[in-house]
Design a protein around this motif. Structure first.
Motif, PDB file in Angstrom:
ATOM      1  N   SER A 268       1.784  95.330  77.945  1.00 33.80           N
ATOM      2  CA  SER A 268       0.674  96.152  78.427  1.00 33.80           C
ATOM      3  C   SER A 268       1.188  97.268  79.329  1.00 33.80           C
ATOM      4  CB  SER A 268      -0.338  95.297  79.199  1.00 33.80           C
ATOM      5  OG  SER A 268       0.235  94.843  80.419  1.00 33.80           O
ATOM      6  N   TYR A 269       0.453  98.364  79.351  1.00 35.66           N
ATOM      7  CA  TYR A 269       0.815  99.468  80.236  1.00 35.66           C
ATOM      8  C   TYR A 269       0.728  99.024  81.691  1.00 35.66           C
ATOM      9  CZ  TYR A 269       0.913 104.067  82.415  1.00 35.66           C
ATOM     10  OH  TYR A 269       1.245 105.146  83.195  1.00 35.66           O
ATOM     11  N   ALA A 270      -0.246  98.169  82.000  1.00 39.13           N
ATOM     12  CA  ALA A 270      -0.386  97.674  83.372  1.00 39.13           C
ATOM     13  C   ALA A 270       0.849  96.924  83.815  1.00 39.13           C
ATOM     14  CB  ALA A 270      -1.630  96.780  83.487  1.00 39.13           C
ATOM     15  N   SER A 271       1.426  96.120  82.921  1.00 41.55           N
ATOM     16  CA  SER A 271       2.651  95.384  83.252  1.00 41.55           C
ATOM     17  C   SER A 271       3.808  96.349  83.456  1.00 41.55           C
ATOM     18  CB  SER A 271       2.989  94.395  82.133  1.00 41.55           C
ATOM     19  OG  SER A 271       1.971  93.427  81.982  1.00 41.55           O
ATOM     20  N   PHE A 272       3.913  97.327  82.569  1.00 40.73           N
ATOM     21  CA  PHE A 272       4.978  98.322  82.676  1.00 40.73           C
ATOM     22  C   PHE A 272       4.894  99.101  83.988  1.00 40.73           C
ATOM     23  CE2 PHE A 272       5.374 103.017  81.898  1.00 40.73           C
ATOM     24  CZ  PHE A 272       6.725 103.108  82.208  1.00 40.73           C
TER      25      PHE A 272
END
Length: 246
Positions: free
Chosen positions: A72-76
């Motif tokens: 996910s972009y949030a994790s990145f």
């Protein structure tokens, strides 16, 4: 080495999609959720899509092969915000470095609505599932060309090379392809600005031209950009005018 980055000339880049269990993201789910809430409160237009990060890479002679996985972009962005604490995972991406015939280097200023608002770097984006081809191959060169055209309105010259300079450091694998256009930097900047003004929702707030070390913005340019610019400008300064080329 420059700015803490290792710079390596690369002739060929290959990347493929792999299955990878990112333990760091699993173990820090609450931190990721909280960081994403904070990010969205500051800039409501953010989108938590799917992106590709690197779980490993190998350099053999002048070839680099990268293994990438979906997350996910949030994790990145949380991993990036925390200084990339998992050394096994890297932000791998490719970017076109536009240069004028006069040696000028052009960069974009990220818009205020973006996650990296105000930062100055080369037109690029984080690879995503749209860059995956049949058999799991990831088209990093195509990703770089697409992002470049979308953000600048320019198309690459038909004779543009695909030689890369890999900047490794601070949790990043930045594959940078310097492409020289037949116009000087000021003309390229004007063409890019015309494209930006014609967009309904431009991602960039403008463009910056770098011609000398004094033009490097140490506050707003990420470390990989500063490393590349110092390398490129130093190299240009040591070459006679008739032979300057990346």
């Amino acid at each position: 080495m420059s700015e803490g980055f290792i710079l390596t000339p690369i002739e060929t880049v290959t990347a493929r999609l792999v299955t990878y269990e990112w333990a760091w993201a699993r173990d820090n789910a609450e931190t990721i959720a909280e960081n994403w809430r904070r990010r969205c409160a500051a800039r409501s237009g953010l989108f938590d899509g799917r992106v590709l990060l690197a779980s490993g890479y190998r350099i053999e002679a002048t070839t680099c092969s990268v293994e990438m996985f979906e997350t996910s972009y949030a994790s990145f962005i949380t991993h990036k915000d925390l200084g990339s604490p998992d050394a096994a995972v890297a932000n791998a991406f490719a970017a076109i470095v536009p240069r004028g015939v006069d040696g000028a280097v052009l960069l974009g200023v990220m818009g205020g609505h973006t996650a990296n608002a105000g930062q100055i770097y080369f037109p690029c984006g984080t690879p995503d599932l749209g860059d995956v081809r049949e058999g799991g191959e990831i088209d990093l060169a195509g990703s770089a060309a697409r992002e470049f055209t979308e953000e600048t309105g320019l198309t690459l010259p038909p004779d543009a090379s695909e030689r890369w300079l890999l900047a490794r450091g601070e949790g990043q694998l930045a594959f940078l392809n310097a492409v020289t256009f037949p116009e000087p930097g000021a003309v390229l900047q004007n063409r890019m600005e015309k494209h930006r003004f014609a967009e309904a929702e431009p991602e960039l707030d403008g463009f910056v031209v770098v011609r000398a070390p004094g033009d490097v913005d140490t506050r707003r340019m990420p470390a990989f950009v500063r490393a590349y610019l110092r390398h490129a400008l130093m190299r240009s300064a040591t070459l006679p005018s008739w032979s300057r080329s990346d």
